[in-house]
Design an enzyme around this catalytic site. Structure first.
Site, PDB file in Angstrom:
ATOM      1  N   ASP A 121      25.275  11.701 -53.700  1.00 39.82           N
ATOM      2  CA  ASP A 121      24.674  13.031 -53.633  1.00 39.82           C
ATOM      3  C   ASP A 121      25.366  14.026 -54.573  1.00 39.82           C
ATOM      4  O   ASP A 121      26.429  13.734 -55.142  1.00 39.82           O
ATOM      5  CB  ASP A 121      24.698  13.574 -52.191  1.00 39.82           C
TER       6      ASP A 121
ATOM      7  N   ASN B 297      27.873  15.626 -38.023  1.00 38.82           N
ATOM      8  CA  ASN B 297      26.572  15.584 -37.344  1.00 38.82           C
ATOM      9  C   ASN B 297      25.874  14.227 -37.520  1.00 38.82           C
ATOM     10  O   ASN B 297      24.704  14.082 -37.202  1.00 38.82           O
ATOM     11  CB  ASN B 297      25.676  16.713 -37.873  1.00 38.82           C
TER      12      ASN B 297
ATOM     13  N   HIS C 232      25.400  12.668 -40.454  1.00 34.09           N
ATOM     14  CA  HIS C 232      24.685  12.455 -41.716  1.00 34.09           C
ATOM     15  C   HIS C 232      25.339  11.355 -42.555  1.00 34.09           C
ATOM     16  O   HIS C 232      26.533  11.081 -42.427  1.00 34.09           O
ATOM     17  CB  HIS C 232      24.494  13.762 -42.504  1.00 34.09           C
TER      18      HIS C 232
ATOM     19  N   GLU D 233      20.505  14.867 -43.402  1.00 29.38           N
ATOM     20  CA  GLU D 233      20.852  15.533 -42.154  1.00 29.38           C
ATOM     21  C   GLU D 233      20.010  14.995 -40.992  1.00 29.38           C
ATOM     22  O   GLU D 233      18.985  14.339 -41.217  1.00 29.38           O
ATOM     23  CB  GLU D 233      20.614  17.046 -42.313  1.00 29.38           C
TER      24      GLU D 233
HETATM   25  P1  PGA Z   1      34.362  13.927 -45.135  1.00 27.31           P
HETATM   26  O1  PGA Z   1      32.776  14.003 -45.255  1.00 27.31           O
HETATM   27  O2  PGA Z   1      34.754  12.634 -45.762  1.00 27.31           O
HETATM   28  O3  PGA Z   1      34.860  15.103 -45.950  1.00 27.31           O
HETATM   29  O4  PGA Z   1      34.683  13.994 -43.691  1.00 27.31           O
HETATM   30  C1  PGA Z   1      31.999  12.927 -44.837  1.00 27.31           C
HETATM   31  C2  PGA Z   1      30.550  13.297 -44.952  1.00 27.31           C
HETATM   32  O5  PGA Z   1      30.215  14.477 -44.758  1.00 27.31           O
HETATM   33  O6  PGA Z   1      29.725  12.406 -45.214  1.00 27.31           O
END
Ligand code: PGA
Length: 244
Positions: free
Chosen positions: A67, A136, A138, A143
């Site tokens: 992304d 959450n 994702h 999302e």
């Molecule tokens: P993080 O993010 O590795 O910074 O916890 C993971 C994500 O949001 O997919």
């Protein structure tokens, strides 16, 4: 689905590093799906060390990132282009032409998404997809509520993600509200997926993920139907599941 329970962040990173190197050394032209965020930073550091020790080369590797934010310039330290170059690409021997990151500054974002999806198909899909999980649930920036059938598209970030990612920005107002994300069906087409989970703050979502049937309310849960998923989770991340 295979769960590898490890002690801590270092062991999660080294376990993932070994799996990736094995794959890179097995396949002639490996296609890697890469993730950003704090979770895979240790993995990238170890891969760089292995590269410096001549244990792996990325000359024949092609990469696709999951992304990118919409609207951030490449030299913005919060863009995923900057993150990948800074943390990984410019420290290894991957050819520039083999690196793919969605362009969040494209004039025609829809076209950019379609072309990105097509490029992944042309590469005969991803051999190993590295994934983190959001608070959450994702994956990528898909999302809760995103269709499991989604392909690469422009997505709206939800409040949990905006708040969580604001830790990297000067203020929450600077966090972009949109991103381009590889779709869930795109991620599911990867031949192998490795989900990295670390820390107490992921314990709740990981426990839910392990227990619940796949539901679009928890995007990562579709990975339970993936033909070759390995979860590498540390003690803190598994603490809720283990105590339930
Ligand atoms: P993080 O993010 O590795 O910074 O916890 C993971 C994500 O949001 O997919």
């Amino acid at each position: 689905m295979k769960i590898i329970a490890v002690k801590n962040y270092e062991e999660m990173s080294s376990t993932a590093c070994n799996l990736l190197i094995e794959k890179i050394n097995q396949v002639d032209y490996p296609v890697l799906g890469l993730a950003t965020g704090s979770t895979p930073e240790g993995l990238y550091q170890l891969l760089i060390e292995k590269f410096n020790n001549n244990e792996v080369s990325f000359k024949n590797v092609k990469s696709f990132n999951l992304d990118e934010y919409v609207g951030l310039k490449k030299d913005n330290p919060n863009s995923y282009y900057y993150y990948m170059n800074n943390n990984f690409f410019h420290l290894i021997d991957i050819p520039d032409r083999n690196i793919n990151i969605p362009n969040g500054l494209a004039k025609n974002l829809q076209k950019e998404c379609e072309e990105y999806e097509e490029k992944i198909k042309q590469a005969n899909n991803i051999d190993v997809q590295i994934l983190g999980i959001g608070l959450n649930g994702h994956i990528g920036f898909n999302e809760p509520g995103t269709s499991f059938a989604s392909v690469t598209q422009v997505v709206d970030l939800n409040n949990t993600t905006i708040e969580s990612n604001s830790r990297f920005f000067k203020s929450i107002d600077e966090v972009p509200r949109q991103a381009i994300s590889m779709g869930i069906s795109t991620i599911m087409q990867s031949k192998e997926a490795i989900l990295l989970v670390t820390g107490k703050n992921k314990a709740e979502i990981l426990s839910k993920f392990i227990k619940e049937e796949p539901t679009e309310d928890l995007p990562a849960s579709i990975l339970k139907n993936h033909e070759n998923l390995t979860i590498i989770a540390d003690e803190d991340a598994l603490s809720k599941f283990n105590n339930d």
